[in-house]
Design an enzyme around this catalytic site. Structure first.
Site, PDB file in Angstrom:
ATOM      1  N   ASN A  50       1.252   3.867  -3.180  1.00 12.71           N
ATOM      2  CA  ASN A  50       0.957   5.296  -3.003  1.00 12.71           C
ATOM      3  C   ASN A  50       2.113   6.165  -3.489  1.00 12.71           C
ATOM      4  OD1 ASN A  50      -1.599   5.036  -1.955  1.00 12.71           O
ATOM      5  ND2 ASN A  50      -1.001   5.320   0.187  1.00 12.71           N
TER       6      ASN A  50
ATOM      7  N   ARG B  20      -8.897   3.860  -7.569  1.00 10.85           N
ATOM      8  CA  ARG B  20      -8.306   3.636  -6.255  1.00 10.85           C
ATOM      9  C   ARG B  20      -9.451   3.479  -5.265  1.00 10.85           C
ATOM     10  NH1 ARG B  20      -4.210   1.588  -6.150  1.00 10.85           N
ATOM     11  NH2 ARG B  20      -3.437   2.516  -4.253  1.00 10.85           N
TER      12      ARG B  20
ATOM     13  N   GLU C  89       0.832  -1.212   0.000  1.00  8.55           N
ATOM     14  CA  GLU C  89       0.000   0.000   0.000  1.00  8.55           C
ATOM     15  C   GLU C  89       0.869   1.265   0.000  1.00  8.55           C
ATOM     16  OE1 GLU C  89      -3.021  -0.225  -0.568  1.00  8.55           O
ATOM     17  OE2 GLU C  89      -3.671  -2.184   0.131  1.00  8.55           O
TER      18      GLU C  89
END
Lengths: 146, 99
Positions: free
Chosen positions: A50, A104, A46
């Protein structure tokens, strides 16, 4: 025992898998459970995704992961020197995404917070973002739960 | 094995070992292209080969849910292991998807 490593790699999506496997392999020195390994892989994935999508929306730059193992704790810093964020609190809100066109889910920080004991984000526009995460693993986590 | 397998009006998507931001772009493009051309009523996401999924997978599933809902169709997931089930449960996506 304290053990530290630093990993620097290009911000391309092929490296998402590499990053989570590399950190999980490093953390095996603390004898994590299978579930803890899954937690670490998800949290790293994650944070790195990002950095690649939001930190560096244009071009290929460098993402750096620093990891420290000490006692029964894993500490991680995932850093990009990209666009940064004005409002960290908003970015961490469940279901918030600045890039809905990319589908997303807005659940990245929610997963990081669910799978790690501590998540802190430092960011400044034009400077970049560092996500700090900490997790007790192996024997340390068992003692914590009593 | 090809990723997409059309069985009548049901499309089975054989997901890769890792469902992340890197792999979901291809899945999303392939599925959307096919359901636009063929009369698909149900899309089954088969996790038999999948050992890892993160929030990018949730985004991809929610996106396909919206596409299929617009076509009066539905989506479902199959062969999920413990790790995948945990991610799906935490996301709350089971409200929309047959597990």
């Amino acid at each position: 025992m304290k053990n530290e490593m630093t990993l620097a790699f290009d911000s391309i999506s092929e490296n998402e898998g590499f990053a989570r496997v590399a950190v999980a392999a490093f953390a095996t020195q603390l004898n994590p459970t299978l579930e803890e390994v899954a937690d670490i892989r998800t949290a790293v994935s994650e944070a790195v995704t990002n950095a690649i999508i939001h930190g560096y929306p244009d071009g290929v730059h460098t993402v750096v992961i620093r990891a420290i193992l000490s006692e029964e704790t894993l500490e991680l810093w995932v850093t990009d020197e990209g666009v940064g964020m004005e409002d960290v609190k908003q970015a961490m809100e469940p279901l918030y995404t600045s890039r809905p066109e990319l589908e997303r889910s807005g659940m990245g920080f929610m997963f990081m917070e669910a799978f790690m004991d501590q998540v802190e984000v430092q960011s400044a526009p034009g400077v970049g973002t560092t996500v700090y995460m900490k997790k007790k693993i192996g024997r340390g986590a068992a003692e914590q739960e009593g | 094995m090809d990723m997409l397998e059309l069985k009548g009006s049901r499309l089975v998507v054989h997901l890769p070992e890792e469902v992340d931001h890197h792999s979901t772009e291809d899945i999303r493009r392939s599925v959307d292209e096919l359901v636009e051309r063929q009369p698909v009523e149900e899309v089954e996401f088969d996790f038999s080969r999948t050992a890892f999924m993160d929030s990018a997978g949730i985004g991809m599933l929610l996106g396909r849910y919206k596409v299929m809902r617009a076509l009066n169709g539905r989506i479902m997931v199959s062969h999920i292991d413990r790790q995948i089930r945990r991610i799906l449960s935490m996301s709350g996506i089971q409200k929309f998807i047959q597990m």
